[in-house]
Design a protein around this motif. Structure first.
Motif, PDB file in Angstrom:
ATOM      1  N   ASN A 185       0.814  -1.220   0.000  1.00 56.30           N
ATOM      2  CA  ASN A 185       0.000   0.000   0.000  1.00 56.30           C
ATOM      3  C   ASN A 185       0.847   1.269   0.000  1.00 56.30           C
ATOM      4  OD1 ASN A 185      -2.354  -1.567   0.165  1.00 56.30           O
ATOM      5  ND2 ASN A 185      -2.283  -1.597   2.405  1.00 56.30           N
ATOM      6  N   ASN A 186       2.135   1.117   0.229  1.00 49.11           N
ATOM      7  CA  ASN A 186       3.022   2.292   0.332  1.00 49.11           C
ATOM      8  C   ASN A 186       4.314   2.069  -0.442  1.00 49.11           C
ATOM      9  OD1 ASN A 186       1.728   4.242   2.456  1.00 49.11           O
ATOM     10  ND2 ASN A 186       1.538   2.190   3.380  1.00 49.11           N
ATOM     11  N   GLY A 187       4.152   1.864  -1.739  1.00 45.75           N
ATOM     12  CA  GLY A 187       5.317   1.779  -2.613  1.00 45.75           C
ATOM     13  C   GLY A 187       6.202   0.583  -2.375  1.00 45.75           C
ATOM     14  N   ASP A 188       5.641  -0.503  -1.813  1.00 43.94           N
ATOM     15  CA  ASP A 188       6.390  -1.735  -1.568  1.00 43.94           C
ATOM     16  C   ASP A 188       7.607  -1.516  -0.677  1.00 43.94           C
ATOM     17  OD1 ASP A 188       4.683  -3.334  -3.134  1.00 43.94           O
ATOM     18  OD2 ASP A 188       5.698  -2.659  -4.963  1.00 43.94           O
ATOM     19  N   GLN A 189       7.512  -0.563   0.251  1.00 42.01           N
ATOM     20  CA  GLN A 189       8.608  -0.319   1.179  1.00 42.01           C
ATOM     21  C   GLN A 189       8.651  -1.404   2.247  1.00 42.01           C
ATOM     22  OE1 GLN A 189       8.314   3.607   2.837  1.00 42.01           O
ATOM     23  NE2 GLN A 189       8.189   4.629   0.852  1.00 42.01           N
ATOM     24  N   LEU A 190       9.868  -1.787   2.630  1.00 38.86           N
ATOM     25  CA  LEU A 190      10.025  -2.758   3.700  1.00 38.86           C
ATOM     26  C   LEU A 190       9.750  -2.067   5.030  1.00 38.86           C
ATOM     27  CD1 LEU A 190      10.889  -5.630   4.520  1.00 38.86           C
ATOM     28  CD2 LEU A 190      13.235  -4.753   4.736  1.00 38.86           C
ATOM     29  N   ARG A 191       8.842  -2.629   5.818  1.00 36.14           N
ATOM     30  CA  ARG A 191       8.509  -2.002   7.095  1.00 36.14           C
ATOM     31  C   ARG A 191       8.306  -3.072   8.165  1.00 36.14           C
ATOM     32  NH1 ARG A 191       2.726   0.922   6.799  1.00 36.14           N
ATOM     33  NH2 ARG A 191       3.465   1.480   8.889  1.00 36.14           N
TER      34      ARG A 191
END
Length: 440
Positions: free
Chosen positions: A231-237
Protein backbone atom coordinates in the motif's frame (compact mmCIF):
# COMPACT_ATOMS: atom_id res chain seq x y z
CA UNK A 1 -36.89 -9.75 10.71
CA UNK A 2 -37.79 -6.50 8.93
CA UNK A 3 -41.18 -4.78 9.45
CA UNK A 4 -43.14 -3.79 6.34
CA UNK A 5 -45.59 -0.95 5.76
CA UNK A 6 -48.40 -3.33 6.71
CA UNK A 7 -49.05 -4.38 10.25
CA UNK A 8 -48.48 -8.08 10.97
CA UNK A 9 -46.45 -8.50 7.77
CA UNK A 10 -42.68 -8.93 7.86
CA UNK A 11 -39.69 -9.53 5.64
CA UNK A 12 -37.51 -12.48 6.67
CA UNK A 13 -33.85 -12.08 5.76
CA UNK A 14 -31.58 -15.13 5.61
CA UNK A 15 -27.84 -14.69 5.20
CA UNK A 16 -24.98 -17.17 5.09
CA UNK A 17 -21.59 -16.09 6.47
CA UNK A 18 -18.43 -18.11 6.01
CA UNK A 19 -15.69 -18.22 8.62
CA UNK A 20 -12.27 -18.16 7.02
CA UNK A 21 -9.68 -20.13 8.98
CA UNK A 22 -6.61 -19.35 6.92
CA UNK A 23 -4.27 -21.72 8.73
CA UNK A 24 -6.58 -24.57 7.69
CA UNK A 25 -6.95 -23.16 4.18
CA UNK A 26 -3.20 -22.92 3.55
CA UNK A 27 -2.72 -26.43 4.96
CA UNK A 28 -4.92 -27.92 2.22
CA UNK A 29 -4.47 -25.44 -0.64
CA UNK A 30 -2.84 -26.25 -3.99
CA UNK A 31 0.72 -25.09 -4.65
CA UNK A 32 3.39 -25.03 -7.26
CA UNK A 33 7.13 -24.53 -6.94
CA UNK A 34 10.13 -23.95 -9.16
CA UNK A 35 13.88 -24.13 -8.65
CA UNK A 36 14.43 -21.05 -10.81
CA UNK A 37 12.10 -18.29 -11.88
CA UNK A 38 11.65 -14.85 -13.41
CA UNK A 39 10.48 -13.17 -10.20
CA UNK A 40 13.68 -12.19 -8.40
CA UNK A 41 12.28 -9.06 -6.76
CA UNK A 42 11.32 -9.71 -3.11
CA UNK A 43 8.78 -6.89 -3.38
CA UNK A 44 6.63 -9.28 -5.42
CA UNK A 45 5.94 -11.50 -2.39
CA UNK A 46 2.17 -11.64 -1.80
CA UNK A 47 1.27 -10.39 -5.29
CA UNK A 48 -0.51 -12.06 -8.22
CA UNK A 49 1.41 -13.32 -11.26
CA UNK A 50 0.18 -15.02 -14.40
CA UNK A 51 2.32 -18.13 -14.18
CA UNK A 52 4.87 -20.13 -12.18
CA UNK A 53 7.87 -19.77 -14.47
CA UNK A 54 11.10 -21.71 -14.22
CA UNK A 55 12.12 -25.32 -13.80
CA UNK A 56 8.98 -27.00 -12.57
CA UNK A 57 8.70 -30.45 -11.08
CA UNK A 58 8.70 -29.52 -7.39
CA UNK A 59 5.72 -30.61 -5.33
CA UNK A 60 4.48 -28.60 -2.31
CA UNK A 61 2.06 -29.54 0.48
CA UNK A 62 0.97 -28.42 3.91
CA UNK A 63 1.38 -32.02 5.08
CA UNK A 64 4.80 -33.55 5.66
CA UNK A 65 5.39 -36.68 3.63
CA UNK A 66 2.41 -36.12 1.35
CA UNK A 67 2.47 -38.00 -1.96
CA UNK A 68 1.93 -35.57 -4.83
CA UNK A 69 1.14 -36.22 -8.49
CA UNK A 70 2.62 -33.43 -10.60
CA UNK A 71 4.40 -32.90 -13.93
CA UNK A 72 8.10 -32.41 -14.48
CA UNK A 73 9.67 -29.56 -16.42
CA UNK A 74 9.00 -31.47 -19.66
CA UNK A 75 5.29 -31.90 -18.86
CA UNK A 76 5.55 -35.57 -18.01
CA UNK A 77 3.52 -36.91 -15.04
CA UNK A 78 5.59 -37.85 -12.00
CA UNK A 79 4.95 -38.77 -8.37
CA UNK A 80 6.94 -37.03 -5.61
CA UNK A 81 6.95 -36.87 -1.81
CA UNK A 82 6.96 -33.64 0.20
CA UNK A 83 9.79 -34.48 2.60
CA UNK A 84 11.86 -31.26 2.60
CA UNK A 85 11.14 -28.45 5.01
CA UNK A 86 9.25 -27.12 6.64
CA UNK A 87 9.46 -23.42 5.98
CA UNK A 88 7.04 -21.32 8.03
CA UNK A 89 4.88 -18.56 6.53
CA UNK A 90 3.33 -15.62 8.36
CA UNK A 91 0.83 -13.66 6.27
CA UNK A 92 -0.56 -10.14 6.73
CA UNK A 93 -3.70 -8.93 4.96
CA UNK A 94 -3.88 -5.83 2.78
CA UNK A 95 -5.35 -3.89 5.73
CA UNK A 96 -2.54 -4.83 8.14
CA UNK A 97 -4.22 -7.70 10.00
CA UNK A 98 -2.49 -10.98 10.77
CA UNK A 99 -4.51 -13.72 9.06
CA UNK A 100 -2.10 -16.68 9.30
CA UNK A 101 0.97 -17.33 11.44
CA UNK A 102 3.69 -19.97 11.18
CA UNK A 103 1.96 -22.01 8.47
CA UNK A 104 4.31 -24.93 7.63
CA UNK A 105 4.88 -25.95 4.00
CA UNK A 106 6.90 -28.92 2.74
CA UNK A 107 8.33 -29.57 -0.72
CA UNK A 108 9.77 -32.50 -2.65
CA UNK A 109 13.28 -31.48 -3.66
CA UNK A 110 16.07 -28.93 -3.50
CA UNK A 111 16.53 -25.77 -1.47
CA UNK A 112 16.06 -22.15 -2.50
CA UNK A 113 12.75 -22.94 -4.22
CA UNK A 114 10.09 -20.39 -5.11
CA UNK A 115 6.63 -21.36 -3.86
CA UNK A 116 3.39 -20.23 -5.49
CA UNK A 117 -0.18 -20.55 -4.26
CA UNK A 118 -2.44 -21.80 -7.06
CA UNK A 119 -5.74 -19.97 -7.63
CA UNK A 120 -7.93 -22.40 -9.55
CA UNK A 121 -11.29 -20.65 -9.11
CA UNK A 122 -10.55 -18.20 -11.96
CA UNK A 123 -9.83 -18.81 -15.61
CA UNK A 124 -7.09 -18.66 -16.64
CA UNK A 125 -5.51 -19.93 -13.43
CA UNK A 126 -3.44 -17.41 -11.47
CA UNK A 127 -0.61 -17.67 -8.98
CA UNK A 128 0.40 -15.78 -5.83
CA UNK A 129 4.07 -15.71 -4.87
CA UNK A 130 4.35 -16.89 -1.26
CA UNK A 131 8.09 -17.48 -0.87
CA UNK A 132 11.44 -16.93 -2.55
CA UNK A 133 14.67 -18.78 -1.79
CA UNK A 134 12.70 -21.00 0.56
CA UNK A 135 14.86 -23.12 2.87
CA UNK A 136 14.14 -25.77 5.47
CA UNK A 137 13.43 -24.34 8.92
CA UNK A 138 13.25 -20.87 7.41
CA UNK A 139 10.56 -18.24 7.95
CA UNK A 140 8.94 -16.04 5.31
CA UNK A 141 6.86 -12.94 6.07
CA UNK A 142 4.65 -11.34 3.48
CA UNK A 143 1.77 -8.94 2.96
CA UNK A 144 -0.97 -9.82 0.47
CA UNK A 145 -1.96 -7.31 -2.16
CA UNK A 146 -5.66 -6.47 -2.30
CA UNK A 147 -6.03 -8.53 -5.49
CA UNK A 148 -4.29 -11.52 -3.92
CA UNK A 149 -6.39 -11.36 -0.76
CA UNK A 150 -9.66 -11.25 -2.70
CA UNK A 151 -8.60 -14.20 -4.85
CA UNK A 152 -7.73 -16.23 -1.75
CA UNK A 153 -11.08 -15.36 -0.16
CA UNK A 154 -12.96 -16.51 -3.24
CA UNK A 155 -10.84 -19.67 -3.47
CA UNK A 156 -11.41 -20.51 0.19
CA UNK A 157 -15.17 -20.22 -0.26
CA UNK A 158 -15.10 -23.12 -2.69
CA UNK A 159 -14.00 -25.46 0.11
CA UNK A 160 -17.50 -25.31 1.56
CA UNK A 161 -20.12 -25.97 -1.11
CA UNK A 162 -23.64 -24.78 -0.23
CA UNK A 163 -26.23 -27.38 -1.14
CA UNK A 164 -29.78 -26.36 -0.15
CA UNK A 165 -31.88 -24.89 2.65
CA UNK A 166 -35.24 -26.01 4.03
CA UNK A 167 -37.25 -23.48 6.01
CA UNK A 168 -40.53 -24.65 7.56
CA UNK A 169 -42.94 -21.89 8.59
CA UNK A 170 -44.32 -21.55 12.12
CA UNK A 171 -47.92 -22.51 12.92
CA UNK A 172 -49.22 -18.94 12.78
CA UNK A 173 -47.12 -17.82 9.79
CA UNK A 174 -48.43 -17.42 6.24
CA UNK A 175 -45.82 -17.42 3.46
CA UNK A 176 -46.38 -14.57 0.96
CA UNK A 177 -43.49 -14.95 -1.50
CA UNK A 178 -39.76 -14.75 -2.16
CA UNK A 179 -37.75 -11.75 -3.24
CA UNK A 180 -34.11 -11.47 -4.30
CA UNK A 181 -31.08 -9.84 -2.74
CA UNK A 182 -28.46 -8.91 -5.33
CA UNK A 183 -29.67 -11.66 -7.64
CA UNK A 184 -28.87 -14.50 -5.24
CA UNK A 185 -32.03 -16.41 -6.13
CA UNK A 186 -32.27 -18.21 -9.46
CA UNK A 187 -36.02 -18.04 -10.15
CA UNK A 188 -35.65 -20.18 -13.28
CA UNK A 189 -34.45 -23.07 -11.10
CA UNK A 190 -37.94 -24.05 -9.97
CA UNK A 191 -36.77 -27.56 -9.07
CA UNK A 192 -34.69 -26.14 -6.20
CA UNK A 193 -36.38 -22.83 -5.37
CA UNK A 194 -40.04 -23.26 -4.43
CA UNK A 195 -42.56 -23.22 -1.59
CA UNK A 196 -44.36 -26.45 -0.67
CA UNK A 197 -47.88 -25.52 0.45
CA UNK A 198 -48.56 -28.99 1.84
CA UNK A 199 -45.64 -28.94 4.29
CA UNK A 200 -45.39 -25.12 4.61
CA UNK A 201 -41.71 -25.44 3.71
CA UNK A 202 -39.55 -23.09 1.65
CA UNK A 203 -36.79 -24.72 -0.44
CA UNK A 204 -33.84 -22.56 -1.46
CA UNK A 205 -30.71 -23.28 -3.51
CA UNK A 206 -28.16 -20.63 -2.40
CA UNK A 207 -26.03 -18.88 -5.02
CA UNK A 208 -22.61 -17.73 -3.84
CA UNK A 209 -21.43 -14.18 -4.42
CA UNK A 210 -18.21 -13.76 -6.31
CA UNK A 211 -16.80 -10.97 -4.11
CA UNK A 212 -18.31 -11.09 -0.63
CA UNK A 213 -17.59 -8.49 2.04
CA UNK A 214 -14.77 -9.52 4.39
CA UNK A 215 -14.92 -8.80 8.10
CA UNK A 216 -11.86 -9.44 10.28
CA UNK A 217 -12.53 -10.04 13.97
CA UNK A 218 -9.58 -9.30 16.24
CA UNK A 219 -8.59 -12.00 18.75
CA UNK A 220 -6.78 -9.64 21.14
CA UNK A 221 -3.29 -11.01 20.34
CA UNK A 222 -0.53 -9.11 18.51
CA UNK A 223 2.71 -9.96 16.73
CA UNK A 224 5.54 -7.86 15.25
CA UNK A 225 6.46 -8.69 11.65
CA UNK A 226 8.46 -7.25 8.74
CA UNK A 227 7.06 -7.21 5.20
CA UNK A 228 6.94 -5.26 1.95
CA UNK A 229 4.01 -2.84 2.22
CA UNK A 230 2.09 -2.99 -1.07
CA UNK A 231 0.00 0.00 0.00
CA UNK A 232 3.02 2.29 0.33
CA UNK A 233 5.32 1.78 -2.61
CA UNK A 234 6.39 -1.74 -1.57
CA UNK A 235 8.61 -0.32 1.18
CA UNK A 236 10.02 -2.76 3.70
CA UNK A 237 8.51 -2.00 7.10
CA UNK A 238 8.27 -3.52 10.55
CA UNK A 239 5.08 -3.12 12.53
CA UNK A 240 2.92 -4.74 15.18
CA UNK A 241 -0.27 -6.22 13.76
CA UNK A 242 -3.33 -7.75 15.40
CA UNK A 243 -4.29 -11.38 14.96
CA UNK A 244 -7.73 -11.90 13.45
CA UNK A 245 -10.30 -14.45 12.38
CA UNK A 246 -11.82 -13.54 9.02
CA UNK A 247 -15.44 -13.88 7.95
CA UNK A 248 -16.80 -13.70 4.43
CA UNK A 249 -20.09 -11.91 5.07
CA UNK A 250 -23.41 -12.53 3.31
CA UNK A 251 -21.97 -14.97 0.79
CA UNK A 252 -25.56 -15.96 -0.03
CA UNK A 253 -28.77 -14.12 0.85
CA UNK A 254 -32.54 -14.59 0.60
CA UNK A 255 -35.46 -12.30 1.39
CA UNK A 256 -39.05 -13.47 1.70
CA UNK A 257 -42.28 -12.04 3.10
CA UNK A 258 -44.60 -13.57 5.69
CA UNK A 259 -47.80 -12.58 7.47
CA UNK A 260 -48.69 -13.34 11.06
CA UNK A 261 -52.15 -14.97 10.90
CA UNK A 262 -53.97 -12.96 13.55
CA UNK A 263 -57.30 -14.54 12.57
CA UNK A 264 -56.23 -18.09 13.34
CA UNK A 265 -57.96 -19.66 16.33
CA UNK A 266 -56.01 -19.20 19.52
CA UNK A 267 -54.10 -16.09 18.46
CA UNK A 268 -53.13 -13.78 21.35
CA UNK A 269 -52.75 -10.09 20.60
CA UNK A 270 -49.83 -8.44 22.37
CA UNK A 271 -51.82 -5.26 23.08
CA UNK A 272 -51.86 -6.00 26.81
CA UNK A 273 -48.24 -7.15 26.91
CA UNK A 274 -46.17 -4.92 24.64
CA UNK A 275 -42.94 -5.98 26.35
CA UNK A 276 -43.53 -9.71 25.91
CA UNK A 277 -40.54 -12.00 25.54
CA UNK A 278 -40.02 -15.04 23.32
CA UNK A 279 -41.37 -17.35 26.02
CA UNK A 280 -44.68 -15.45 26.34
CA UNK A 281 -47.83 -16.74 24.58
CA UNK A 282 -48.09 -13.49 22.55
CA UNK A 283 -44.83 -14.33 20.71
CA UNK A 284 -44.94 -16.58 17.66
CA UNK A 285 -41.97 -18.33 16.00
CA UNK A 286 -41.53 -17.44 12.35
CA UNK A 287 -39.98 -20.84 11.63
CA UNK A 288 -40.28 -24.32 13.03
CA UNK A 289 -36.77 -24.82 11.67
CA UNK A 290 -34.45 -23.38 9.02
CA UNK A 291 -31.58 -25.73 8.16
CA UNK A 292 -28.74 -25.18 5.70
CA UNK A 293 -27.16 -28.27 4.15
CA UNK A 294 -23.62 -27.89 2.85
CA UNK A 295 -20.54 -29.91 1.99
CA UNK A 296 -17.17 -29.28 3.58
CA UNK A 297 -14.18 -30.47 1.58
CA UNK A 298 -12.44 -31.63 4.76
CA UNK A 299 -15.30 -33.16 6.75
CA UNK A 300 -18.05 -34.04 4.24
CA UNK A 301 -21.77 -33.26 4.43
CA UNK A 302 -22.84 -31.00 7.30
CA UNK A 303 -25.79 -28.88 8.42
CA UNK A 304 -26.20 -25.52 10.15
CA UNK A 305 -29.39 -24.25 11.78
CA UNK A 306 -30.51 -20.62 11.65
CA UNK A 307 -31.76 -18.93 14.84
CA UNK A 308 -35.56 -18.73 15.06
CA UNK A 309 -36.96 -15.19 15.32
CA UNK A 310 -40.32 -14.47 16.97
CA UNK A 311 -42.95 -11.88 16.07
CA UNK A 312 -45.95 -10.39 17.83
CA UNK A 313 -49.16 -9.00 16.38
CA UNK A 314 -51.95 -6.60 17.28
CA UNK A 315 -55.73 -6.77 17.00
CA UNK A 316 -57.99 -3.87 17.89
CA UNK A 317 -61.33 -3.42 19.68
CA UNK A 318 -63.45 -0.67 18.11
CA UNK A 319 -65.65 1.01 20.71
CA UNK A 320 -68.51 3.39 19.91
CA UNK A 321 -71.17 4.98 22.10
CA UNK A 322 -74.84 5.48 21.29
CA UNK A 323 -76.32 8.66 22.82
CA UNK A 324 -79.33 10.85 22.42
CA UNK A 325 -79.20 14.51 21.46
CA UNK A 326 -78.53 15.44 25.09
CA UNK A 327 -75.60 13.01 25.33
CA UNK A 328 -77.36 10.41 27.47
CA UNK A 329 -76.51 6.75 26.62
CA UNK A 330 -79.03 4.73 24.63
CA UNK A 331 -79.21 0.93 24.70
CA UNK A 332 -80.74 -1.50 22.25
CA UNK A 333 -79.44 0.11 19.03
CA UNK A 334 -78.15 -2.47 16.51
CA UNK A 335 -75.10 -1.81 14.30
CA UNK A 336 -73.34 -3.70 11.51
CA UNK A 337 -69.63 -3.34 10.69
CA UNK A 338 -68.40 -4.24 7.19
CA UNK A 339 -65.04 -3.86 5.49
CA UNK A 340 -61.74 -5.49 4.66
CA UNK A 341 -58.78 -5.58 7.03
CA UNK A 342 -55.15 -5.47 5.97
CA UNK A 343 -55.14 -9.27 6.30
CA UNK A 344 -57.45 -9.28 3.24
CA UNK A 345 -60.29 -10.76 5.27
CA UNK A 346 -63.81 -9.42 4.62
CA UNK A 347 -65.57 -8.62 7.88
CA UNK A 348 -69.31 -8.45 8.66
CA UNK A 349 -69.97 -8.07 12.39
CA UNK A 350 -73.00 -7.04 14.40
CA UNK A 351 -73.33 -5.50 17.85
CA UNK A 352 -76.01 -3.92 20.06
CA UNK A 353 -75.47 -0.89 22.30
CA UNK A 354 -75.31 -1.63 26.01
CA UNK A 355 -78.48 -0.72 27.93
CA UNK A 356 -76.51 1.07 30.64
CA UNK A 357 -73.50 2.63 28.93
CA UNK A 358 -74.69 2.85 25.31
CA UNK A 359 -71.36 1.31 24.21
CA UNK A 360 -70.99 -0.78 21.06
CA UNK A 361 -67.88 -2.98 20.80
CA UNK A 362 -66.45 -4.76 17.73
CA UNK A 363 -63.57 -6.96 18.92
CA UNK A 364 -60.36 -8.30 17.39
CA UNK A 365 -60.09 -6.26 14.20
CA UNK A 366 -56.88 -5.76 12.23
CA UNK A 367 -56.16 -2.23 11.09
CA UNK A 368 -58.09 -1.13 8.01
CA UNK A 369 -61.13 0.84 6.79
CA UNK A 370 -64.56 -0.22 7.96
CA UNK A 371 -68.13 1.02 7.53
CA UNK A 372 -70.40 1.02 10.57
CA UNK A 373 -74.16 1.31 9.91
CA UNK A 374 -77.02 1.60 12.37
CA UNK A 375 -79.55 -1.05 11.40
CA UNK A 376 -82.02 -0.74 14.27
CA UNK A 377 -82.80 2.30 16.39
CA UNK A 378 -83.44 2.18 20.14
CA UNK A 379 -87.03 1.88 21.34
CA UNK A 380 -88.89 5.12 20.63
CA UNK A 381 -86.38 6.33 17.98
CA UNK A 382 -86.04 6.05 14.23
CA UNK A 383 -82.98 5.83 12.01
CA UNK A 384 -82.61 9.12 10.10
CA UNK A 385 -82.91 8.91 6.33
CA UNK A 386 -79.98 9.98 4.16
CA UNK A 387 -80.12 13.69 3.35
CA UNK A 388 -81.22 13.04 -0.26
CA UNK A 389 -84.29 11.10 0.97
CA UNK A 390 -85.42 13.36 3.83
CA UNK A 391 -88.91 14.86 3.61
CA UNK A 392 -90.47 17.95 5.16
CA UNK A 393 -91.45 17.11 8.77
CA UNK A 394 -95.16 16.47 9.35
CA UNK A 395 -96.56 18.31 12.37
CA UNK A 396 -97.56 16.00 15.22
CA UNK A 397 -101.20 15.19 15.85
CA UNK A 398 -102.96 13.24 18.54
CA UNK A 399 -103.19 10.22 16.22
CA UNK A 400 -99.58 10.36 14.93
CA UNK A 401 -96.98 11.03 17.68
CA UNK A 402 -93.55 12.36 16.57
CA UNK A 403 -90.63 9.92 17.16
CA UNK A 404 -87.18 11.16 18.14
CA UNK A 405 -84.18 10.91 15.78
CA UNK A 406 -81.26 9.13 17.43
CA UNK A 407 -77.61 10.06 17.19
CA UNK A 408 -74.34 8.39 18.14
CA UNK A 409 -70.76 9.35 18.91
CA UNK A 410 -67.79 7.51 17.46
CA UNK A 411 -64.53 6.47 19.12
CA UNK A 412 -61.71 8.93 19.67
CA UNK A 413 -59.63 7.25 16.95
CA UNK A 414 -62.10 8.34 14.25
CA UNK A 415 -63.16 11.73 12.82
CA UNK A 416 -65.68 13.75 14.83
CA UNK A 417 -69.30 13.05 13.85
CA UNK A 418 -71.30 15.49 11.78
CA UNK A 419 -73.52 17.93 13.62
CA UNK A 420 -76.66 16.37 12.18
CA UNK A 421 -77.30 12.66 12.88
CA UNK A 422 -76.30 10.14 10.21
CA UNK A 423 -76.91 6.36 10.25
CA UNK A 424 -73.61 5.38 8.54
CA UNK A 425 -69.97 6.29 9.12
CA UNK A 426 -66.55 5.27 7.79
CA UNK A 427 -64.22 4.13 10.58
CA UNK A 428 -60.47 3.98 10.04
CA UNK A 429 -58.32 1.97 12.44
CA UNK A 430 -54.78 3.31 12.01
CA UNK A 431 -51.73 1.07 11.80
CA UNK A 432 -49.59 0.84 14.88
CA UNK A 433 -45.82 0.38 14.68
CA UNK A 434 -44.90 -3.23 14.07
CA UNK A 435 -43.23 -5.11 16.89
CA UNK A 436 -40.54 -7.77 16.83
CA UNK A 437 -39.44 -9.95 19.72
CA UNK A 438 -35.73 -10.16 20.53
CA UNK A 439 -34.09 -13.55 20.17
CA UNK A 440 -33.62 -13.87 23.91
Amino acid sequence: MIPTEKENEFWVYLSVDYRQLFAEYFATASYGATTSHNYHDSKLLGTVVEGATGNEGVGVSGTQGATLHITDKHGNPITVTANNGPCYFTIVSSDYKLIAENVPLYWSQAQNVTIYLEINSVSPKKWIILGQSVKANGHQYLMLSQEAEQLIMSEALQKASLDYLTDTMGDYIEFLGMSTVEGDLDRSDTANNYYDEGTATLHWKPVLKENPTIDKVETGEEVTVSFYDHNNGDQLRTMTVKKTVSWAMNVAELLYKVRLDVEKAGFDSCADNMNSAVSDPESYPVNDSAVLHYFDADSGSKTASFPVPHVRGLLYDLKLKKVDQAGAPLGGAAFTLTGRGNDKTDYTLTAVSDETTGEIVFENLPWGDYTVSETKAPHGYTIPLPRSRRRTPIPPSPRRPMTKASSWVRSSTTPSPAASPTPTALIRIPMRSATICPLA
